[in-house]
Design a protein around this motif. Structure first.
Motif, PDB file in Angstrom:
ATOM      1  N   ASP A  47      39.674  27.411  28.044  1.00 10.20           N
ATOM      2  CA  ASP A  47      40.085  27.301  29.441  1.00 10.20           C
ATOM      3  C   ASP A  47      38.872  27.160  30.345  1.00 10.20           C
ATOM      4  OD1 ASP A  47      42.840  27.655  28.897  1.00 10.20           O
ATOM      5  OD2 ASP A  47      42.550  29.827  28.791  1.00 10.20           O
ATOM      6  N   VAL A  48      39.078  26.583  31.526  1.00  5.43           N
ATOM      7  CA  VAL A  48      38.026  26.540  32.539  1.00  5.43           C
ATOM      8  C   VAL A  48      37.607  27.983  32.820  1.00  5.43           C
ATOM      9  CG1 VAL A  48      37.525  26.012  34.956  1.00  5.43           C
ATOM     10  CG2 VAL A  48      38.773  24.365  33.550  1.00  5.43           C
ATOM     11  N   GLY A  49      36.302  28.204  32.858  1.00  4.35           N
ATOM     12  CA  GLY A  49      35.764  29.546  33.065  1.00  4.35           C
ATOM     13  C   GLY A  49      35.327  30.227  31.783  1.00  4.35           C
ATOM     14  N   ASP A  50      35.808  29.739  30.634  1.00  8.17           N
ATOM     15  CA  ASP A  50      35.374  30.295  29.349  1.00  8.17           C
ATOM     16  C   ASP A  50      33.940  29.867  29.059  1.00  8.17           C
ATOM     17  OD1 ASP A  50      37.892  31.381  29.010  1.00  8.17           O
ATOM     18  OD2 ASP A  50      38.507  29.999  27.409  1.00  8.17           O
ATOM     19  N   GLU A  51      33.266  30.630  28.218  1.00  2.00           N
ATOM     20  CA  GLU A  51      31.906  30.307  27.787  1.00  2.00           C
ATOM     21  C   GLU A  51      31.960  29.660  26.404  1.00  2.00           C
ATOM     22  OE1 GLU A  51      28.865  30.935  29.444  1.00  2.00           O
ATOM     23  OE2 GLU A  51      30.091  31.478  31.176  1.00  2.00           O
ATOM     24  N   VAL A  52      31.095  28.660  26.196  1.00  2.00           N
ATOM     25  CA  VAL A  52      30.901  28.085  24.866  1.00  2.00           C
ATOM     26  C   VAL A  52      29.451  28.314  24.464  1.00  2.00           C
ATOM     27  CG1 VAL A  52      32.737  26.355  25.102  1.00  2.00           C
ATOM     28  CG2 VAL A  52      30.402  25.763  25.766  1.00  2.00           C
ATOM     29  N   VAL A  53      29.200  28.328  23.155  1.00  2.00           N
ATOM     30  CA  VAL A  53      27.866  28.587  22.629  1.00  2.00           C
ATOM     31  C   VAL A  53      27.455  27.411  21.754  1.00  2.00           C
ATOM     32  CG1 VAL A  53      26.471  30.130  21.197  1.00  2.00           C
ATOM     33  CG2 VAL A  53      28.254  31.088  22.697  1.00  2.00           C
ATOM     34  N   ALA A  54      26.254  26.904  21.991  1.00  2.00           N
ATOM     35  CA  ALA A  54      25.744  25.760  21.220  1.00  2.00           C
ATOM     36  C   ALA A  54      25.841  26.035  19.729  1.00  2.00           C
ATOM     37  CB  ALA A  54      24.301  25.468  21.606  1.00  2.00           C
ATOM     38  N   GLY A  55      26.390  25.058  19.003  1.00  2.00           N
ATOM     39  CA  GLY A  55      26.504  25.158  17.559  1.00  2.00           C
ATOM     40  C   GLY A  55      27.743  25.897  17.086  1.00  2.00           C
ATOM     41  N   GLU A  56      28.492  26.500  18.008  1.00  2.00           N
ATOM     42  CA  GLU A  56      29.697  27.227  17.631  1.00  2.00           C
ATOM     43  C   GLU A  56      30.935  26.432  18.021  1.00  2.00           C
ATOM     44  OE1 GLU A  56      29.768  31.294  18.888  1.00  2.00           O
ATOM     45  OE2 GLU A  56      27.814  31.716  17.994  1.00  2.00           O
ATOM     46  N   GLY A  57      32.041  26.730  17.376  1.00  2.00           N
ATOM     47  CA  GLY A  57      33.286  26.032  17.635  1.00  2.00           C
ATOM     48  C   GLY A  57      33.822  26.316  19.026  1.00  2.00           C
ATOM     49  N   PHE A  58      34.384  25.282  19.661  1.00  2.00           N
ATOM     50  CA  PHE A  58      34.993  25.480  20.971  1.00  2.00           C
ATOM     51  C   PHE A  58      36.440  25.005  21.008  1.00  2.00           C
ATOM     52  CE2 PHE A  58      33.322  21.136  21.609  1.00  2.00           C
ATOM     53  CZ  PHE A  58      34.420  20.508  22.195  1.00  2.00           C
ATOM     54  N   GLY A  59      36.913  24.366  19.962  1.00  2.00           N
ATOM     55  CA  GLY A  59      38.262  23.851  19.976  1.00  2.00           C
ATOM     56  C   GLY A  59      38.628  23.209  18.655  1.00  2.00           C
ATOM     57  N   VAL A  60      39.795  22.571  18.667  1.00  2.00           N
ATOM     58  CA  VAL A  60      40.351  21.977  17.449  1.00  2.00           C
ATOM     59  C   VAL A  60      40.982  20.630  17.790  1.00  2.00           C
ATOM     60  CG1 VAL A  60      42.152  22.256  15.686  1.00  2.00           C
ATOM     61  CG2 VAL A  60      40.815  24.229  16.410  1.00  2.00           C
TER      62      VAL A  60
END
Length: 127
Positions: A47-60
């Motif tokens: 969702d907008v506002g969530d954090e993502v981390v380089a190299g880690e999964g963010f979705g499918v």
């Protein structure tokens, strides 16, 4: 078979593409990846506002052939999600570098972008 690999984009070995536009990074999957997956039938993003981390999964991304994880090229806050893909996931197949974009992130470290492959290196990987 020849795949579109725009020179202005950067790529991950896991087939996500990324581009920097002002203060955000737009992310999608490459022409090669959508072709390998086949007809895409479902997408899942943070969702907008969530954090993502380089190299880690963010979705499918789910296709008629497989379910594939999506990996973030940079760390940061999700500032936009292409909600049109929830109703029309086939846009990823039809226009992976345009209407098929997935999320935009406000990167916490733009230096992470430099780790991505340029078009020539990515083309060599998928050749």
């Amino acid at each position: 078979m020849s795949f579109e690999v725009p020179d202005e984009l950067r790529y991950l070995e896991s087939h996500e593409w990324t581009t920097v536009d002002d203060d955000t990074v737009r992310i999608g999957i490459s022409d090669f990846a959508q072709d390998e997956l086949g007809d895409i039938v479902f997408v899942e993003f943070p969702d907008v506002g969530d954090e993502v981390v380089a190299g880690e999964g963010f979705g499918v991304v789910e296709s008629i052939k497989a379910v594939s994880d999506l990996y973030a090229p940079v760390s940061g806050e999700v500032v936009a999600v292409n909600e049109e893909l929830f109703d029309r996931p086939e846009l990823v197949n039809d226009d992976p570098y345009g209407d098929g974009w997935m999320i935009e992130v406000a990167p916490s470290d733009t230096g992470e972008f430099d780790d991505a492959l340029d078009a020539d290196a990515y083309e060599a990987q998928i050749a």
